[in-house]
Scaffold this motif. Sequence first.
Motif, mmCIF file in Angstrom:
data_model
loop_
_atom_site.group_PDB
_atom_site.id
_atom_site.type_symbol
_atom_site.label_atom_id
_atom_site.label_comp_id
_atom_site.label_asym_id
_atom_site.label_seq_id
_atom_site.Cartn_x
_atom_site.Cartn_y
_atom_site.Cartn_z
ATOM 1 N N GLU A 1 0.829 -1.202 0.000
ATOM 2 C CA GLU A 1 0.000 0.000 0.000
ATOM 3 C C GLU A 1 0.865 1.255 0.000
ATOM 4 O O GLU A 1 0.551 2.242 -0.688
ATOM 5 C CB GLU A 1 -0.934 -0.003 1.213
ATOM 6 N N PHE A 2 1.944 1.228 0.753
ATOM 7 C CA PHE A 2 2.890 2.340 0.716
ATOM 8 C C PHE A 2 3.447 2.514 -0.696
ATOM 9 O O PHE A 2 3.512 3.623 -1.226
ATOM 10 C CB PHE A 2 4.045 2.090 1.691
ATOM 11 N N ALA A 3 3.876 1.411 -1.281
ATOM 12 C CA ALA A 3 4.522 1.468 -2.589
ATOM 13 C C ALA A 3 3.555 1.890 -3.698
ATOM 14 O O ALA A 3 3.983 2.422 -4.727
ATOM 15 C CB ALA A 3 5.135 0.108 -2.924
ATOM 16 N N ALA A 4 2.268 1.662 -3.493
ATOM 17 C CA ALA A 4 1.269 2.016 -4.501
ATOM 18 C C ALA A 4 0.872 3.486 -4.449
ATOM 19 O O ALA A 4 0.158 3.961 -5.334
ATOM 20 C CB ALA A 4 0.029 1.137 -4.330
ATOM 21 N N THR A 5 1.323 4.201 -3.417
ATOM 22 C CA THR A 5 1.003 5.627 -3.296
ATOM 23 C C THR A 5 2.033 6.435 -4.078
ATOM 24 O O THR A 5 3.224 6.378 -3.774
ATOM 25 C CB THR A 5 1.005 6.063 -1.819
ATOM 26 N N PRO A 6 1.621 7.193 -5.080
ATOM 27 C CA PRO A 6 2.589 7.809 -5.993
ATOM 28 C C PRO A 6 3.351 9.006 -5.453
ATOM 29 O O PRO A 6 4.419 9.332 -5.961
ATOM 30 C CB PRO A 6 1.719 8.220 -7.193
ATOM 31 N N TYR A 7 2.811 9.668 -4.432
ATOM 32 C CA TYR A 7 3.438 10.898 -3.958
ATOM 33 C C TYR A 7 3.740 10.776 -2.461
ATOM 34 O O TYR A 7 2.839 10.624 -1.645
ATOM 35 C CB TYR A 7 2.528 12.107 -4.207
ATOM 36 N N ILE A 8 5.041 10.844 -2.125
ATOM 37 C CA ILE A 8 5.497 10.674 -0.754
ATOM 38 C C ILE A 8 6.181 11.962 -0.287
ATOM 39 O O ILE A 8 7.030 12.510 -0.999
ATOM 40 C CB ILE A 8 6.471 9.491 -0.636
#
Length: 259
Positions: free
Chosen positions: A39-46
Amino acid sequence: MEITWYGTNSVKIGDGETSLLFDPFLKFNPEAYQPPLDEFAATPYIFLTHGHVDHAYSIPEIMAYSRESVVYCTATPKRTLLKHGVDEACLREIAVGDTICIGAFEVRVLPGKHIKFDRTIVRKTLLNRRVWQYRCNFGRLFKAVFFTHPEKEETVVFHLRAHGKELLMFGSLSLKEDIAYPQGVDLLFLPFQGRTDITDCAVRVINALHPQRVFLTHFDDSFPPVSAQICTAELEGIMAARFDSTRLIKPEQGRCIAF
């Protein structure tokens, strides 16, 4: 909007079309709730508020899993992430005064300040049997804190605007002097760890900013023996007695809240 807290200062904010992830951290405590790497990796903007271990340490693992996200951070954590193998093409260096527009979100970068650990909490942490219990953690935390993941006084605050609402994301519970922070925001994200007088610190910030709602973060035991599960009862009592117009939100890890 929807908001999910994963522990530490890890928060995802989305509106159904765009998702922003703040300070994602994969915990060092096997007994605690474990955030979903996918889920972290699927979020495009960090976005990173600063470069300390509990804010930036997991970025290389997240980026290796996805390699599609973009990380917004100041110069020091950018250098740290480059040293740990993160592709420079995935990093966007930001500075105080910048404004980043992503979908319906406007993210303004404000100056922040890291909380100053008091001697009592340092002593209680070091002279504790948990140091031996979590000795493997202590070694890598010591290395990260003092050598590989510096903060360099680059802590920032993110001021978000979207869909007619204002949010203020703190990564550490302290205000920088002589800064006119936004007043009366709809939601203030408040990290609740780092001092023995943490409740007094929180009350000072709430008094200064007058938010409509306070969303607690960072009160969990994610990286023992340095972290601890912080009791929030005193703050809850003060909020109920003295802040009639401010609602306190103590979220559950991994649970999405509509806002």
